[in-house]
Design a protein around this motif. Structure first.
Motif, PDB file in Angstrom:
ATOM      1  N   VAL A  33       0.830  -1.564  -0.182  1.00 22.82           N
ATOM      2  CA  VAL A  33       0.124  -0.072  -0.170  1.00 22.82           C
ATOM      3  C   VAL A  33       0.717   1.433   0.027  1.00 22.82           C
ATOM      4  CG1 VAL A  33      -2.170   0.868   1.258  1.00 22.82           C
ATOM      5  CG2 VAL A  33      -1.737  -1.599   1.120  1.00 22.82           C
ATOM      6  N   LEU A  34       1.961   0.901   0.917  1.00 24.41           N
ATOM      7  CA  LEU A  34       2.955   2.549   0.738  1.00 24.41           C
ATOM      8  C   LEU A  34       3.147   2.492  -0.618  1.00 24.41           C
ATOM      9  CD1 LEU A  34       5.097   1.623   3.690  1.00 24.41           C
ATOM     10  CD2 LEU A  34       2.987   3.854   4.026  1.00 24.41           C
ATOM     11  N   LEU A  35       4.265   1.034  -0.759  1.00 20.92           N
ATOM     12  CA  LEU A  35       4.131   1.578  -2.677  1.00 20.92           C
ATOM     13  C   LEU A  35       3.775   2.774  -3.645  1.00 20.92           C
ATOM     14  CD1 LEU A  35       6.516  -1.948  -2.598  1.00 20.92           C
ATOM     15  CD2 LEU A  35       7.309   0.985  -2.154  1.00 20.92           C
ATOM     16  N   VAL A  36       2.138   1.099  -3.435  1.00 18.81           N
ATOM     17  CA  VAL A  36       1.125   2.229  -4.187  1.00 18.81           C
ATOM     18  C   VAL A  36       1.289   3.616  -3.675  1.00 18.81           C
ATOM     19  CG1 VAL A  36      -1.429   1.653  -5.280  1.00 18.81           C
ATOM     20  CG2 VAL A  36       0.570  -0.394  -4.941  1.00 18.81           C
ATOM     21  N   LEU A  37       1.025   4.089  -2.913  1.00 22.05           N
ATOM     22  CA  LEU A  37       0.705   5.453  -2.536  1.00 22.05           C
ATOM     23  C   LEU A  37       1.678   6.686  -2.833  1.00 22.05           C
ATOM     24  CD1 LEU A  37      -1.012   5.059   0.911  1.00 22.05           C
ATOM     25  CD2 LEU A  37      -2.435   5.480  -1.116  1.00 22.05           C
ATOM     26  N   LEU A  38       3.478   5.823  -2.942  1.00 22.78           N
ATOM     27  CA  LEU A  38       4.592   7.113  -3.368  1.00 22.78           C
ATOM     28  C   LEU A  38       4.268   7.013  -4.607  1.00 22.78           C
ATOM     29  CD1 LEU A  38       5.912   8.467  -2.759  1.00 22.78           C
ATOM     30  CD2 LEU A  38       7.572   6.423  -2.328  1.00 22.78           C
ATOM     31  N   GLY A  39       4.563   5.190  -4.929  1.00 24.95           N
ATOM     32  CA  GLY A  39       3.780   5.501  -6.629  1.00 24.95           C
ATOM     33  C   GLY A  39       3.011   6.591  -7.246  1.00 24.95           C
ATOM     34  N   ALA A  40       1.526   6.790  -6.741  1.00 28.43           N
ATOM     35  CA  ALA A  40       0.726   7.929  -7.108  1.00 28.43           C
ATOM     36  C   ALA A  40       1.589   8.813  -6.267  1.00 28.43           C
ATOM     37  CB  ALA A  40      -0.773   7.417  -6.044  1.00 28.43           C
ATOM     38  N   ALA A  41       1.914   8.963  -5.746  1.00 28.82           N
ATOM     39  CA  ALA A  41       2.400  10.567  -5.221  1.00 28.82           C
ATOM     40  C   ALA A  41       2.969  11.171  -6.087  1.00 28.82           C
ATOM     41  CB  ALA A  41       2.611  10.581  -3.918  1.00 28.82           C
ATOM     42  N   LEU A  42       4.434  10.048  -6.190  1.00 26.28           N
ATOM     43  CA  LEU A  42       5.070  10.701  -7.840  1.00 26.28           C
ATOM     44  C   LEU A  42       4.758  11.290  -8.893  1.00 26.28           C
ATOM     45  CD1 LEU A  42       8.622   8.055  -6.466  1.00 26.28           C
ATOM     46  CD2 LEU A  42       8.049  10.840  -6.490  1.00 26.28           C
ATOM     47  N   ALA A  43       3.476   9.903  -9.430  1.00 23.03           N
ATOM     48  CA  ALA A  43       3.325  10.256 -10.931  1.00 23.03           C
ATOM     49  C   ALA A  43       2.418  12.441 -10.540  1.00 23.03           C
ATOM     50  CB  ALA A  43       1.917   9.054 -10.947  1.00 23.03           C
TER      51      ALA A  43
ATOM     52  N   GLN B 220       4.452  21.510   1.195  1.00 24.13           N
ATOM     53  CA  GLN B 220       3.450  20.835   2.185  1.00 24.13           C
ATOM     54  C   GLN B 220       2.190  21.662   1.144  1.00 24.13           C
ATOM     55  OE1 GLN B 220       4.040  21.670   6.808  1.00 24.13           O
ATOM     56  NE2 GLN B 220       2.629  23.521   5.711  1.00 24.13           N
ATOM     57  N   TRP B 221       2.492  22.446  -0.051  1.00 24.27           N
ATOM     58  CA  TRP B 221       1.117  22.919  -0.588  1.00 24.27           C
ATOM     59  C   TRP B 221       1.663  22.889  -1.247  1.00 24.27           C
ATOM     60  CZ3 TRP B 221      -3.593  21.927  -0.851  1.00 24.27           C
ATOM     61  CH2 TRP B 221      -4.691  22.733  -1.827  1.00 24.27           C
ATOM     62  N   PRO B 222       0.559  22.518  -2.646  1.00 30.58           N
ATOM     63  CA  PRO B 222       0.341  21.234  -2.273  1.00 30.58           C
ATOM     64  C   PRO B 222       1.300  19.931  -2.424  1.00 30.58           C
ATOM     65  CG  PRO B 222       0.377  21.786  -4.883  1.00 30.58           C
ATOM     66  CD  PRO B 222       0.685  22.767  -3.757  1.00 30.58           C
ATOM     67  N   PRO B 223       1.052  19.344  -1.542  1.00 28.95           N
ATOM     68  CA  PRO B 223       1.934  18.263  -1.107  1.00 28.95           C
ATOM     69  C   PRO B 223       2.833  17.415  -1.885  1.00 28.95           C
ATOM     70  CG  PRO B 223      -0.215  17.198  -0.519  1.00 28.95           C
ATOM     71  CD  PRO B 223      -0.364  19.139  -0.987  1.00 28.95           C
ATOM     72  N   THR B 224       3.700  17.221  -1.916  1.00 32.20           N
ATOM     73  CA  THR B 224       4.469  16.819  -2.998  1.00 32.20           C
ATOM     74  C   THR B 224       5.315  15.176  -2.079  1.00 32.20           C
ATOM     75  OG1 THR B 224       6.730  17.083  -2.509  1.00 32.20           O
ATOM     76  CG2 THR B 224       5.725  18.571  -3.939  1.00 32.20           C
ATOM     77  N   ALA B 225       5.616  13.946  -2.885  1.00 32.82           N
ATOM     78  CA  ALA B 225       6.251  12.728  -2.365  1.00 32.82           C
ATOM     79  C   ALA B 225       6.936  13.119  -1.264  1.00 32.82           C
ATOM     80  CB  ALA B 225       7.259  12.602  -3.488  1.00 32.82           C
ATOM     81  N   THR B 226       7.559  14.148  -1.424  1.00 32.70           N
ATOM     82  CA  THR B 226       8.959  14.885  -0.078  1.00 32.70           C
ATOM     83  C   THR B 226       8.061  14.507   1.174  1.00 32.70           C
ATOM     84  OG1 THR B 226       8.285  17.409  -0.143  1.00 32.70           O
ATOM     85  CG2 THR B 226       9.871  16.189  -1.523  1.00 32.70           C
TER      86      THR B 226
END
Length: 437
Positions: A174-184, A274-280
């Motif tokens: 789940v973490l990997l999917v969420l991180l991948g979506a954030a990077l996308a 922080q806004w909008p939030p990024t993968a960092t």
């Protein structure tokens, strides 16, 4: 009145409660207040005109310090821990996910409603009095800046029961999917929207299209990631790691953070990410969860003392009031300073820096006095029979509450958006309230 009545420290602590998480939550909010005080540099220019600047942001060390001091990801990590514990208790009591979400909505919308009403009245009054719109916008955008948290935290908490089921089934995937979506989302925003289409940031003082709007989906992906890390904290995944593994995790996290920032698009300052939030922010969540675990021993020892427990429980009982009202209170206190015939230290001067901790105490004391009345809005009524007991009502109420807050964060606080937010918060609370059981 007896001394026992004056002692805010509870005689017993609930079994299994990790007080270091309460300490972390309180420390996060107090640090946010202090950082906002450092941002608020108000003085007089040589010609006597009012000078407002973001003093701390102009310091050469600010960007580097933000890699440590931006602790908002930790707040979502702790929120994930609390959500997992709270959901298990709710299931044991036979509560549904719908009831769980309604309670969380009440905990956020009730304290927010009087704030939105205050902003609506105050900003409406500035219009009627003809106060300089430029000055009003500068102040309003500043005091409205922390409101993004309400929308982000509400979304994360509303999805918590679902995300816990997914966590139990799929774990780290789940973490990997969420991180991948954030990077996308970041790549689409920075490379295509900004690079190919050339769309600029949202223009000040307007409601136009801006590059930041394409990063809004990361409110879901990034902050759900941080909350999901909190589930791993609850499951003792971090506690089961040795100290050197945690150190390596922190070091590796900072290397990944440096790599992301080096790619372009991301700002050197974590506040800008922080806004909008990024993968960092997702990477920071892992770093801070590991750091909190490393410090668990000494923090636990600290929280065994009655003094620490008293401070944490006292501030913790008014946490939302402090978070929501500290910036308006800072502005009120600065206004009083300007009205009184007292010399103002020049922002950034040695005197200004040395007086900031004192000003923090004054702000917290003033908000505490205000909370004597406002604390009633932090108390959630006992659940009863829902007036409108459908899941669609709950989903609609959550969306109704968060939508105007996202608009305020994107475009800045102004009179129309403050009024809309107040109406929507009131409607969300009305539609999800319960009658007596």
């Amino acid at each position: 009145m007896s001394s026992a009545a004056l002692d805010p420290t509870p005689r017993t602590v609930p079994a299994g409660r990790d007080l270091t998480l309460d300490l972390a939550r309180v420390a996060c909010v107090v640090l946010v207040v202090f950082v906002h005080i450092l941002f608020t540099g108000v003085g007089r220019a040589p010609d006597g005109s009012l000078l407002i600047e973001k003093t701390v942001e102009a310091q050469p060390w600010f960007a580097g310090a933000s890699w440590i001091a931006n602790i908002m990801p930790l707040f979502f990590v702790v929120g994930g821990y609390a959500a997992r514990a709270g959901w298990r208790s709710a299931v044991a009591r036979g509560e549904t996910a719908d009831a769980y979400v309604r309670v969380r909505l009440a905990r956020l919308a009730r304290p927010a409603l009087p704030l939105f009403l205050f902003f609506t009245i105050a900003l409406g009054a500035t219009r009627m009095l003809g106060i300089d719109p430029g000055l009003v916008d500068t102040i309003a955008i500043g005091v409205g800046s922390p409101l993004w948290f309400l929308a982000a935290y509400m979304i994360a908490q509303a999805l918590a029961p679902t995300m816990m089921r997914v966590h139990e089934k799929h774990g780290a995937w789940v973490l990997l999917v969420l991180l991948g979506a954030a990077l996308a989302v970041d790549a689409f925003r920075f490379l295509f929207v900004g690079g190919v289409l050339g769309i600029e940031p949202v223009p000040p003082g307007g409601y136009g299209l801006g590059q930041e709007l394409f990063g809004i989906p990361n409110i879901v992906f990034v902050w759900l990631f941080a909350q999901q890390v909190g589930f791993f904290v609850y499951d003792d995944w971090f506690a089961q790691r040795s100290w050197w593994q945690l150190v390596l995790l922190i070091a590796g996290g900072y290397v990944a953070l440096w790599g992301l920032v080096s790619l372009g698009g991301y700002t050197q300052s974590m506040l800008g990410n922080q806004w909008p939030p990024t993968a960092t922010m997702a990477v920071l969540a892992v770093i801070q969860a590991a750091g909190l675990t490393l410090l668990h021993g000494p923090l636990t020892a600290l929280m065994r003392t009655r003094a620490a427990q008293g401070v944490v429980f006292l501030i913790g009982s008014r946490l939302m009031t402090i978070y929501l009202w500290h910036l308006p209170m800072i502005m009120v206190l600065v206004g009083i300073e300007l009205l009184l015939p007292l010399p103002l230290p020049a922002p950034g001067s040695a005197v200004w820096w040395w007086t900031r901790p004192v000003f923090l105490i004054v702000v917290l004391a003033a908000v505490w006095l205000l909370s004597l009345w406002l604390v009633r809005f932090e108390k959630v009524p006992t659940p009863g029979i829902p007036r409108l007991p459908s899941r669609a009502t709950t989903v609609g109420a959550v969306l109704l509450f968060v939508a105007p807050i996202i608009a305020i964060t994107a475009y800045g606080l102004d009179f129309p958006l403050a009024g809309i937010a107040a109406i929507c918060a009131g409607a969300a609370l009305w539609s999800t309230r319960s009658t007596a059981a």
